[in-house]
Structure formats: structure tokens, C-alpha cells
Design a protein around this motif. Structure first.
Motif, PDB file in Angstrom:
ATOM      1  N   GLU A   1       0.820  -1.199   0.000  1.00 21.63           N
ATOM      2  CA  GLU A   1       0.000   0.000   0.000  1.00 21.63           C
ATOM      3  C   GLU A   1       0.861   1.259   0.000  1.00 21.63           C
ATOM      4  O   GLU A   1       1.745   1.410   0.830  1.00 21.63           O
ATOM      5  CB  GLU A   1      -0.912   0.009   1.232  1.00 21.63           C
ATOM      6  CG  GLU A   1      -1.842   1.214   1.300  1.00 21.63           C
ATOM      7  CD  GLU A   1      -2.675   1.225   2.567  1.00 21.63           C
ATOM      8  OE1 GLU A   1      -3.718   1.903   2.602  1.00 21.63           O
ATOM      9  OE2 GLU A   1      -2.268   0.557   3.546  1.00 21.63           O
ATOM     10  N   GLY A   2       0.609   2.142  -0.963  1.00 19.69           N
ATOM     11  CA  GLY A   2       1.327   3.409  -1.046  1.00 19.69           C
ATOM     12  C   GLY A   2       2.647   3.341  -1.771  1.00 19.69           C
ATOM     13  O   GLY A   2       3.328   4.371  -1.881  1.00 19.69           O
TER      14      GLY A   2
ATOM     15  N   LYS B   1      -4.009  11.498   4.845  1.00 19.51           N
ATOM     16  CA  LYS B   1      -2.679  11.795   5.373  1.00 19.51           C
ATOM     17  C   LYS B   1      -1.621  10.919   4.715  1.00 19.51           C
ATOM     18  O   LYS B   1      -0.548  11.400   4.326  1.00 19.51           O
ATOM     19  CB  LYS B   1      -2.640  11.603   6.884  1.00 19.51           C
ATOM     20  CG  LYS B   1      -1.315  12.023   7.519  1.00 19.51           C
ATOM     21  CD  LYS B   1      -1.344  11.882   9.019  1.00 19.51           C
ATOM     22  CE  LYS B   1      -0.035  12.392   9.627  1.00 19.51           C
ATOM     23  NZ  LYS B   1       1.154  11.733   9.058  1.00 19.51           N
ATOM     24  N   LEU B   2      -1.906   9.628   4.554  1.00 22.28           N
ATOM     25  CA  LEU B   2      -0.950   8.734   3.901  1.00 22.28           C
ATOM     26  C   LEU B   2      -0.783   9.110   2.431  1.00 22.28           C
ATOM     27  O   LEU B   2       0.334   9.076   1.899  1.00 22.28           O
ATOM     28  CB  LEU B   2      -1.412   7.284   4.030  1.00 22.28           C
ATOM     29  CG  LEU B   2      -0.508   6.229   3.372  1.00 22.28           C
ATOM     30  CD1 LEU B   2       0.911   6.302   3.931  1.00 22.28           C
ATOM     31  CD2 LEU B   2      -1.094   4.832   3.555  1.00 22.28           C
TER      32      LEU B   2
ATOM     33  N   VAL C   1      -4.619   3.839  -1.746  1.00 27.57           N
ATOM     34  CA  VAL C   1      -4.576   4.660  -0.533  1.00 27.57           C
ATOM     35  C   VAL C   1      -5.811   5.559  -0.500  1.00 27.57           C
ATOM     36  O   VAL C   1      -6.006   6.386  -1.396  1.00 27.57           O
ATOM     37  CB  VAL C   1      -3.296   5.511  -0.473  1.00 27.57           C
ATOM     38  CG1 VAL C   1      -3.320   6.428   0.750  1.00 27.57           C
ATOM     39  CG2 VAL C   1      -2.069   4.615  -0.444  1.00 27.57           C
TER      40      VAL C   1
ATOM     41  N   GLU D   1      -6.744   6.931   2.775  1.00 28.57           N
ATOM     42  CA  GLU D   1      -6.530   7.805   3.927  1.00 28.57           C
ATOM     43  C   GLU D   1      -5.749   9.040   3.486  1.00 28.57           C
ATOM     44  O   GLU D   1      -4.640   8.929   2.977  1.00 28.57           O
ATOM     45  CB  GLU D   1      -5.761   7.035   4.999  1.00 28.57           C
ATOM     46  CG  GLU D   1      -5.973   7.580   6.413  1.00 28.57           C
ATOM     47  CD  GLU D   1      -5.119   8.818   6.665  1.00 28.57           C
ATOM     48  OE1 GLU D   1      -5.640   9.810   7.190  1.00 28.57           O
ATOM     49  OE2 GLU D   1      -3.926   8.767   6.307  1.00 28.57           O
TER      50      GLU D   1
ATOM     51  N   ASP E   1       1.535  12.076   2.304  1.00 26.79           N
ATOM     52  CA  ASP E   1       2.913  11.683   2.607  1.00 26.79           C
ATOM     53  C   ASP E   1       3.564  11.006   1.407  1.00 26.79           C
ATOM     54  O   ASP E   1       4.718  11.320   1.062  1.00 26.79           O
ATOM     55  CB  ASP E   1       2.940  10.745   3.816  1.00 26.79           C
ATOM     56  CG  ASP E   1       2.571  11.455   5.111  1.00 26.79           C
ATOM     57  OD1 ASP E   1       2.636  12.703   5.128  1.00 26.79           O
ATOM     58  OD2 ASP E   1       2.209  10.766   6.085  1.00 26.79           O
ATOM     59  N   ARG E   2       2.845  10.078   0.759  1.00 24.12           N
ATOM     60  CA  ARG E   2       3.430   9.369  -0.375  1.00 24.12           C
ATOM     61  C   ARG E   2       3.622  10.307  -1.565  1.00 24.12           C
ATOM     62  O   ARG E   2       4.626  10.225  -2.278  1.00 24.12           O
ATOM     63  CB  ARG E   2       2.549   8.189  -0.777  1.00 24.12           C
ATOM     64  CG  ARG E   2       2.342   7.143   0.323  1.00 24.12           C
ATOM     65  CD  ARG E   2       3.674   6.721   0.954  1.00 24.12           C
ATOM     66  NE  ARG E   2       4.559   6.121  -0.039  1.00 24.12           N
ATOM     67  CZ  ARG E   2       5.879   6.140   0.050  1.00 24.12           C
ATOM     68  NH1 ARG E   2       6.486   6.758   1.057  1.00 24.12           N
ATOM     69  NH2 ARG E   2       6.617   5.561  -0.870  1.00 24.12           N
TER      70      ARG E   2
END
Length: 700
Positions: free
Chosen positions: A516-517, A655-656, A651, A653, A659-660
Motif C-alpha cells: 500500500e502506497g 494523510k498517507l 490509498v 486515507e 505523505d506518499r
């Protein structure tokens, strides 16, 4: 019984009289030329709609070239009627004309709305014709003037919201028709959102067909509506029939579009290449023929539902005419310019324009005026929308007050003076407006028609390895019709893998075989030479394609600082290097972007968050409206923007996802900046490079 001799028949009753005298023609040509010059920035942008731009042609708006021709043909049709109507002066046309002119300037700057500029130009024309020819003639001329609204390209954001509602209906209707034909032609069909998938014929795998190419909405919708309105008014019909025909324009457009999609779908079963490119566009243009036939058929039916009584010959004969008298319909003399009154009208027009020009220049030319105005609005507790409303109201009151104060000076003239006064006022107003507009824009250093900026390097030349991120897949080339919808050939779609999280050889994109991500899909699209907003953002296009919106778009902060940027205090920019350029610059390392969470039509649990932003003329912006309102300074000679869109697969979410995306951009953003024009160099006049300044080959 009275008789008319052959000699008398060659007299006044049968001698042709021109609708407009040669002297008036000269005035009209001169006034028309100045009117075009005032609105040239908009006219040129309209011409560019159906010209090749960045390798594409806006076929869905190319009908604007025909709209003025239909208006001219309508006037030609009514030429005999117009000869029977005496011209008059209507002073109520003056405030309409003035409001249109002032609105045009306002929407040029600071409004920055090309659609409203076009509507303002049509309003100005309407007011000018009403002023010079009067309400009697406007009962005929209103239609060819109002019809020019169809030549104004609707703002992309507004147009997509309208057309996308109808697009879903077209997708469902096309699917139903194809399902009816499927047993006959032996193929399978299914629909996911607004994408129709077909299998059969020569197709060995499911073939996806995006209805109206998702982002385009219902293609040629405005062309069909304009056709319906023209068919309603170019033929002599009762007004109730015209209303019905105009109201049926959208249903007919939907029916024709369903037929177009069905036709292209059947063709794709046997040759997918014919369902793309020029032939695809050709099929769309051919749909205008059945559309015209449907409108003609509708008119035929309406003519036979109610039979209008033929007007009796007696009703057309004045009561004063005896049964044995020869009657000739009244004919007005050609409109003649009276030189008396020209001076007074010209002086009033000059005063009106100079005061308005001074007011406009003060409003946009002095920061302290704007600051005081904003402080006053803040003291009243007004937000930006309220402040804009107050500003617009004050300008309307200013315009109304000026006109109401000056009209009595003209209305006091005798009838013989009024035509000269009106023509002098219009000529002086337009001439002074052109000079004042040019002077204000020149003082402000404004550039209304922006120049295009070429990329320093093509996007596909970007390195496919940037730090730990590596390109593992590239989307196939877009079809010509998709590029036409996108509006540019300068685009790129890559899937990048974070090799710190997975081995490229072990990643399976089709089956989502990756952590994931670890995979981010990046899409870039570059535009230059215009200031229109780009409609192709996920919260519009994904929804148009049938995906479910999970909440409204929201702002996030991206950080692209990878530790390799240095701050240049002299230029006030951050600098680093890339594989393509020794120096790349950015004004900030943290900026606001827009995020949007969505899910496939039938799988709401598979939600993903996509993030996008724009870099326009050297700065970052989060939304298309910010690009339009803030991205282009009126003084900029050039304009460009690029949309950067990133989606961390799997993804949801936010926030994630942020970030990615930030991690990927820390390594990839220098390569993107290296391909874009360096705005510091552009402002310094060193880019684009003048070909004459380059070393010339030695021909000796």
C-alpha cells in the motif's frame, strides 16, 4: 375607379429604395470597425477556439464560426420587412450599450472571465442597435443579435457541470440500445459508470468506450441547441411553435448523441481504428444531418397540429383605402445622418467615456483606493463575495447616474437633430472608449492576448529514475479525440514505484500486487498561451466518468524539500539541479494542493485519494479558479500552467496519500521544473530564446 398610368408606375411606388443610404453605410462601417477593435481580445480568443491550438482542434465548439453567418442570413431574409419599418431613436439603448461596454472592461480585468466578456459584447451591440434604429426595428433584429450568444464559449467549469448531467443519460440510453442490438449482432455489452464495454465481432477482449470521452461532457451539445434555435427562427412560424422547437433542442441532442455512441460502438466491433481519430470526429459531424431532419420533422408535425388562419386581404388594407383605390404599403425613407446635432452628441459621448475611464483607472490603478475599499467592507463585516457585490453595485450606480444626467441634454433636441446627435454620440463614445481603454491598459502595462511559452524539454524526456522512485508503467498514447478533449498534446502519465518498498520485478499492477502506497500514478498536462481555467480535474472528470465522490474536495499541504535546494536571496527563489538542467528554480518548497477521495461506481469500499495542483507563471495554485484569478498578472506577456496530478494507488486515507505524494515529488519535482519554462528567465527577457540571437550557421 382610379387608374394608374404606365408612366406613374415607374415613380415612387416601384422605384427601389435602399434600406440604408450610402452615407449611413460609411458611418456603420466606421463604427463597426471601432466596435470590433474594442472587443478584439475576445474576438481573437473566439477565433482561436476553432484554430489549431497545441496540436488539437476544439471540434465541439467549432460551430461558433457559423453563428454570425446565420445571423446575417436572418437579416437578409427579413430585408423587405425592414424596408417597411421606419428607423427611430431610442435613448434607452444608451444605458444598455454603456453597461455592456463597462461590463466588458470589468470582466477583462479584474474579473478575468472570457465568457462574460463575450456576453457583455453582445449586450453592447444590442444597446447600440436599439439606440440607433429604435424598438420597431428591434422587433426584427433582436433575434440575430441575441443568437450571437451561441458564439460565446461557455466557461469550462460551468459547461462541464451542465453537460455531465446529460452525459449519464446518454450513457444509459446508449447501453439500452446496444443491449437491444446485442442478440442480433451477437456481442456482449456492459456499463460501468459512463464507460460502455463491448465484446464480440472482431474484438477478442472487452473494449472500453467512454461516452463523450468522460471529461468532455455531451459533445456538440451547444451545436445541436444552436441548430434547433436556427431551425425555429429561420422559417416563418408562430411563436408557440418556436418555443416548442427550442425546448426540444436538448432532448434531440440527447437522442442524436445516443445514436452517435451506438454507431461508434457497432463500428468498434469490427474495426476499433475507425472508432477513433478523424473518423470518430466525422461521425459526430454527420450527426448534424439527422438532427436537422428531426427538427424539420418536428416543424412539419407542429404545422399540422394547429392550422393557423390565413390573414385576410382586407385585414392588410387600411380602413381609409377605398375598395377601388390602389394601395401601396408604407415605405420609410433610408436612414440619413443629420449633421445637425453631431457636435452635441459627440461632446456628450466623450464626457461620458472619459469620466467612466477615469473611474475605472482609479479603481484598478491605485492600491490605496483598493485598500480603503477593502477596509470599509471589512468594517461592515463583508466577506470577499459581499465585497465584490458592493463593488459591482457601486459601479452600476455610477453608470446609471452618469447616463441619467446626460440623457436630458439629448432628449431636448428636435427630431431633425436627434439622429445626428445619436450617431455622433455613438461614434464619439466608441472612439473615446477605444482610446481610453488603450491608454488605461498601456499605463497599466496590460497584455490581453498572452503569448505561448514552449517547454524547455518535452515531458517524455524526463528521466524515468528519480532517487528511489522508478517508472514501471506508462499509459498508452491517448487517442486524438481524447487529446482534443484534454486540450493539449503535451501530457504524460506514468506509474512510479518506490523501490524502497517493493521490487519492480515483483509488482503486478493489474492484480494490485504491491504494498500500500508504494505505487503512485502521476499525470502531467501542460497548457500555454491562454488564461482559461482547465476543467480536467478529478472532482469533475472522475464524477463525469461515473465514479462516486466520497465527500467534497479539500486542501492539503505538500512538502517537496529533499534537502538539496539552496535559497538565492537575490532572486528570492530556491535553486537545485536536475538531470536536464543545471539550475531549476521554485518560489517555495511547501504549497497548497487539492485532494479528492472517490470510489468506482459499484465498489465504494475501494476508495482512493487523488491530489493535484497547478504551477502557473512561476507559482503554485490548488484549483483552476485560483489559476484564472491569481495565476496570470495582467502585465504578463506570456502565460503557462501545468497540472500535476498524483494518486497513491490503494490509498484512501488522506494523510498517507499526502505523505506518499510529497515523498515522490521530492525527487520528481526538480525534473518537472526542468522541463517547464523558468519564470525568472522569462521575466528577465532571456526565455524563450530569440532565434535571431542564436549562432547562425556558416553558409560561406
Amino acid at each position: 375607379m382610379t387608374t394608374t398610368t404606365l408612366t406613374s408606375m415607374t415613380g415612387d411606388h416601384l422605384s427601389p429604395r435602399p434600406l440604408i443610404s450610402p452615407k449611413t453605410w460609411a458611418w456603420m462601417i466606421g463604427i463597426g470597425a471601432v466596435f470590433v477593435a474594442i472587443h478584439w481580445a475576445f474576438i481573437w480568443s473566439t477565433i482561436r477556439i476553432f484554430m489549431v491550438q497545441q496540436g488539437t482542434v476544439r471540434a465541439d465548439w467549432s460551430h461558433v464560426a457559423v453563428i454570425p453567418l446565420i445571423s446575417i442570413y436572418y437579416i437578409y431574409q427579413k430585408r423587405q420587412t425592414l424596408k417597411q419599418i421606419p428607423a427611430s431613436i431610442c435613448w434607452w439603448g444608451l444605458p444598455i450599450m454603456f453597461a455592456g461596454l463597462f461590463s466588458y472592461v470589468w470582466w477583462t480585468y479584474p474579473g478575468r472571465n472570457n465568457m462574460m466578456c463575450g456576453y457583455s459584447m453582445v449586450v453592447s451591440l444590442f444597446g447600440m442597435v436599439l439606440l440607433l434604429l429604435g424598438p420597431a426595428m428591434m422587433r426584427v433584429l433582436w433575434f440575430p443579435i441575441v443568437y450571437l450568444f451561441f458564439a460565446v464559449k461557455v466557461a469550462d467549469g460551468l459547461w462541464e457541470r451542465i453537460a455531465n448531467i446529460l452525459q449519464d443519460i446518454a450513457a444509459r440510453g446508449s447501453t439500452v440500445v446496444l443491449q437491444v442490438l446485442a442478440p442480433v449482432l451477437d456481442f456482449d455489452v456492459s456499463r460501468e459508470g459512463n464507460t460502455i464495454r463491448m465484446l464480440g465481432g472482431n474484438l477478442t477482449d472487452w473494449y472500453p468506450m467512454n461516452v463523450a470521452e468522460a471529461c468532455s461532457g455531451l459533445r456538440m451539445l451547444m451545436a445541436f441547441i444552436a441548430l434547433g434555435v436556427a431551425m425555429a427562427f429561420l422559417f416563418d412560424r408562430a411563436m408557440w411553435q418556436r418555443i416548442i422547437m427550442v425546448s426540444m433542442a436538448i432532448p434531440i441532442a440527447l437522442a442524436i448523441n445516443i445514436g452517435r455512441v451506438t454507431t461508434i460502438g457497432i463500428i468498434a466491433l469490427y474495426d476499433t481504428e475507425l472508432a477513433k481519430g478523424d473518423f470518430h470526429t466525422f461521425v459526430g459531424m454527420l450527426m448534424l444531418i439527422p438532427a436537422a431532419l428531426l427538427f424539420l420533422g418536428l416543424g412539419w408535425v407542429l404545422d399540422r397540429i394547429f392550422i393557423e388562419p390565413e390573414p385576410s386581404e382586407q385585414a392588410n388594407t387600411p380602413a381609409t383605402a377605398g375598395a377601388d383605390d390602389d394601395y401601396h404599403p408604407p415605405r420609410h425613407t433610408p436612414a440619413v445622418i443629420q449633421t445637425e446635432g453631431l457636435t452635441r452628441g459627440a461632446v456628450i459621448g466623450l464626457v461620458l467615456v472619459l469620466i467612466a475611464g477615469l473611474a475605472y483607472w482609479v479603481l484598478i490603478g491605485f492600491d490605496w483606493v483598493n485598500a480603503a475599499f477593502m477596509s470599509f467592507n471589512q468594517a461592515l463585516g463583508l466577506d470577499m463575495a459581499g465585497s465584490a457585490f458592493v463593488g459591482a453595485a457601486l459601479r452600476v450606480l455610477l453608470i446609471a447616474g452618469l447616463i441619467l444626467a446626460l440623457i436630458p441634454l439629448i432628449r431636448g433636441l428636435t427630431a431633425n437633430y436627434r439622429r445626428g446627435a445619436a450617431m455622433g454620440l455613438v461614434a464619439a463614445m466608441l472612439g473615446a472608449w477605444l482610446v481610453t481603454q488603450f491608454a488605461v491598459l498601456h499605463v497599466q502595462g496590460a497584455v490581453l492576448v498572452k503569448k505561448a511559452l514552449p517547454l524547455r524539454h518535452e515531458l517524455f524526456m524526463m528521466p524515468e529514475v528519480a532517487g528511489p522512485w522508478r517508472v514501471i508503467h506508462r499509459d498508452p498514447p491517448m487517442s486524438k479525440e481524447i487529446e482534443d478533449v484534454l486540450g493539449t498534446t503535451k501530457h504524460l502519465s506514468w506509474y512510479l514505484l518506490d523501490t524502497r518498498m517493493a521490487n519492480p520485478k515483483e509488482v503486478d499492477l493489474m492484480r494490485r500486487g504491491f504494498p500500500e502506497g508504494s505505487v503512485v500514478r502521476m499525470h502531467l498536462a501542460y497548457y500555454t498561451g491562454g488564461i482559461d481555467t482547465v476543467p480536467h480535474v478529478p472532482d469533475r472528470c472522475n464524477v463525469a466518468g461515473g465514479f462516486q465522490a466520497l465527500g467534497n474536495p479539500f486542501d492539503v499541504t505538500l512538502d517537496i524539500d529533499n534537502g538539496e535546494y539552496t535559497f538565492n536571496p537575490e532572486l528570492e527563489v530556491y535553486e537545485t539541479t536536475s538531470a536536464l538542467e543545471p539550475v531549476v528554480r521554485t518560489d517555495t518548497l511547501k504549497f497548497t494542493a487539492r485532494a479528492f477521495t472517490y470510489a468506482p461506481p459499484n465498489n465504494p469500499d475501494r476508495a482512493e485519494t487523488v491530489i493535484y495542483f497547478f504551477r502557473a507563471n512561476g507559482e503554485y495554485y490548488a484549483s483552476p479558479n485560483q489559476v484564472r484569478m491569481l495565476g496570470f498578472d495582467l502585465r504578463d506577456e506570456y502565460s503557462f500552467y501545468i497540472k500535476v496530478q498524483a494518486e497513491a494507488l490503494g490509498v484512501s486515507e488522506p494523510k498517507l496519500a499526502v505523505d506518499r505524494t510529497s515523498d515522490m515529488l521530492q525527487f520528481v519535482m526538480p525534473q518537472i521544473l526542468a522541463a517547464l519554462p523558468d519564470w525568472t528567465e522569462v521575466q528577465a527577457g532571456r526565455y524563450p530564446v530569440d532565434p535571431a540571437a542564436l549562432p547562425q550557421p556558416n553558409t560561406k
